[in-house]
Design an enzyme around this catalytic site. Structure first.
Site, mmCIF file in Angstrom:
data_model
loop_
_atom_site.group_PDB
_atom_site.id
_atom_site.type_symbol
_atom_site.label_atom_id
_atom_site.label_comp_id
_atom_site.label_asym_id
_atom_site.label_seq_id
_atom_site.Cartn_x
_atom_site.Cartn_y
_atom_site.Cartn_z
ATOM 1 N N LYS A 77 71.481 78.826 54.535
ATOM 2 C CA LYS A 77 71.496 77.471 55.372
ATOM 3 C C LYS A 77 72.121 77.604 56.704
ATOM 4 C CE LYS A 77 73.317 72.730 54.202
ATOM 5 N NZ LYS A 77 74.209 71.930 53.299
ATOM 6 N N SER A 152 71.737 67.840 51.362
ATOM 7 C CA SER A 152 71.419 68.374 52.630
ATOM 8 C C SER A 152 70.843 69.643 52.719
ATOM 9 C CB SER A 152 72.773 68.169 53.428
ATOM 10 O OG SER A 152 73.630 69.107 53.093
ATOM 11 N N SER A 176 75.016 68.610 47.761
ATOM 12 C CA SER A 176 73.869 69.111 48.439
ATOM 13 C C SER A 176 73.307 70.306 48.083
ATOM 14 C CB SER A 176 74.411 69.287 49.936
ATOM 15 O OG SER A 176 74.546 68.112 50.710
HETATM 16 N N1 GLN Z 1 74.484 63.288 50.202
HETATM 17 C C1 GLN Z 1 75.744 63.829 50.305
HETATM 18 C C2 GLN Z 1 76.111 63.242 51.680
HETATM 19 O O1 GLN Z 1 75.453 62.848 52.431
HETATM 20 C C3 GLN Z 1 75.937 65.159 50.137
HETATM 21 C C4 GLN Z 1 76.176 66.105 51.404
HETATM 22 C C5 GLN Z 1 76.551 67.387 50.849
HETATM 23 O O2 GLN Z 1 76.962 67.653 49.948
HETATM 24 N N2 GLN Z 1 76.742 68.280 52.103
HETATM 25 O O3 GLN Z 1 77.406 63.439 52.081
#
Ligand code: GLN
Length: 480
Positions: A77, A152, A176
């Site tokens: 990532k 994400s 995420s």
């Molecule tokens: N959907 C969550 C957010 O928008 C998860 C983000 C993450 O785990 N980086 O914060």
């Protein structure tokens, strides 16, 4: 044609001379080219990956000792530092930034002879649930290109889902890794907070962030965890606990104590099909002699708000370093004074969702509102922590859905951030409590899309978590 099923099998094929690392890399490079429209990769290290593969092939011919991840093709990532490679967190504000060191997790992969094939798309600064908040464009779900892959770490999930690398890394602050794994039909593991060093991981919310793993099966996730986990002088929040040999001790025959929450399984936001599938699995496990019991859980409605107050507060502080002076994007506009310069740079450099979160985080920390929001959210976190501790005194695992619905259509939630946030209802718990959790791909929805079962365990109990997940995948190969 090269077909990947597991790292173990791949290693066997290499030893038997049926394939070379260079051929494996060439295969992935071709697949990446063919599926360019999915937009999973921001950058592919074509020459570098091939070169490394050739070196490894030579090493094998000379019968030199092989690393645990010898020739394993991995995508990372775009939030993980990789020395001398570009790193942007999918943000315009880090345009052209090159890492001068590697994250500890990356160092450890490379020490075991992994091949990093490229940098994967994600929501900007890992903020989002759909991968639509990326300065490099959205990522498509390979099973239905009109749908989001989740976020994400959307690029990391699709890279494994579509067979563009063997395993990949993401980061999980509130789901995420698990959520996109669920929506793409693969395994997504978030380890205990403090199991893998965060050194070299771009910070979103430091008391929540953890590097996570995407794979097609449990043994591969176990092996990667084993390589990356463990003490690190560069991150004082990493545990000194010895790292177990997860990958070689995955089988176990035990009756488990499994907790579930009726509040979660009967929640109005949950797709009835997901609820039914999960209840079916719980019932089946009960019949197989496991101790499966409901536990009362009255904190469900508070955890998403607590998560968004605390993470945005941490983000507003973490992201203050992107000021246009130290590195990355700098406004070309001539401004009147430093404040104007910051304003111009940060307004243009950050995308909409990141700006929204910085503002929200700054607000909840402001002197007049600190107690009303930040302190109260900390209290919820503490209550949850205590509750989880009590549950794990009596149970080995908590079973939850990973997400309330299958992958939504591209664009469907972009105008409604609150409803997007609320869909994190089942994943943020593990990050608030710092416990490990995994999404196991067990089900297929009537729409044809996959969804998973989420398993949570006590802190540093990754071994049990991986064992039960392995068992579940063997016992329930993709149910309808
Ligand atoms: N959907 C969550 C957010 O928008 C998860 C983000 C993450 O785990 N980086 O914060």
């Amino acid at each position: 044609m090269f077909e990947f099923s597991s790292i173990e099998q791949y290693h066997q094929s290499l030893q038997e001379g049926n394939i070379t690392c260079a051929e494996a890399v060439a295969h992935y490079l071709e697949q990446i080219k063919k599926t360019g429209r999915l937009n999973a990769f921001i950058e592919v290290y074509e020459e570098e990956a091939l070169q490394k593969a050739r070196e490894l092939d030579n090493q094998r011919r000379q019968a030199r000792p092989l690393g645990k991840l010898h020739g394993v093709v991995i995508g990372i990532k775009d939030v993980l530092c990789h020395k001398d490679h570009l790193l942007t967190a999918s943000s315009k504000i880090l345009e052209g930034f090159t890492s001068i060191y590697s994250a500890t997790a990356i160092e450890r992969l490379l020490t075991e002879d992994a091949i990093i094939i490229g940098r994967l798309n994600c929501d900007e600064f890992a903020m989002g649930s759909t991968n639509e908040n990326s300065a490099y464009g959205k990522v498509l779900n390979a099973l239905d290109e009109t749908r989001i892959p989740g976020g994400s770490s959307g690029g990391s999930a699709v890279a494994v889902q579509a067979g563009l690398c063997m395993v990949s890394l993401g980061s999980d602050t509130g789901g995420s890794v698990r959520q996109p794994a669920d929506l793409c039909g693969i395994v997504g593991l978030k380890p205990t907070y403090g199991r893998i060093s965060r050194y070299g991981l771009i910070a979103y919310a430091s008391s929540f962030d953890q590097i996570g793993i995407f794979s097609k099966n449990i043994p591969d996730a176990a092996l990667l965890l084993e390589v990356m986990a463990g003490a690190d002088d560069f991150d004082s929040t990493v545990s000194e606990r010895p790292v177990e040999q997860y990958s070689s001790s995955l089988t176990e025959n035990k009756k488990y104590r499994i907790a579930f929450f009726n509040e979660a399984l009967d929640h109005p936001s949950l797709d009835p099909e997901i609820s039914k599938a999960m209840k079916g699995t719980l019932e089946d496990l009960r019949q197989k002699g496991h101790n499966v019991q409901p536990v009362e859980f009255d904190l469900l409605e508070y955890i998403v708000p607590a998560y968004y107050v605390l993470t945005t507060a941490e983000a507003s502080s973490n992201l203050s370093r992107y000021d246009g002076i130290k590195y990355g994007y700098r406004t070309p506009v001539a401004t009147d004074g430093l404040t104007e310069f910051y304003k111009e740079t940060r307004s243009k450099g950050f995308g909409k969702e990141v700006r929204r979160r910085i503002m929200l985080g700054t607000f909840v920390l402001s002197s007049g509102y600190y107690d009303a929001y930040f302190t109260r959210a900390q209290k919820v976190r503490k209550l949850l922590y205590e509750k989880i501790k009590l549950i794990f005194n009596q149970f080995d695992f908590i079973f939850l859905p990973t997400t309330p619905a299958i992958a939504f259509r591209i664009g469907e939630k972009m105008t409604d951030p609150i409803s997007m946030y609320l869909a994190d209802i089942y994943t943020v718990m593990a990050n608030l409590a710092g416990i490990p959790a995994i999404s196991v791909p067990l089900y297929t929805h009537s729409s044809g899309m996959p969804f998973g079962l989420q398993v949570l365990s006590g802190r540093f109990n990754e071994l049990s978590l991986l064992r039960v997940s392995n068992k579940l995948m063997e016992q329930y190969p993709k149910q309808k």
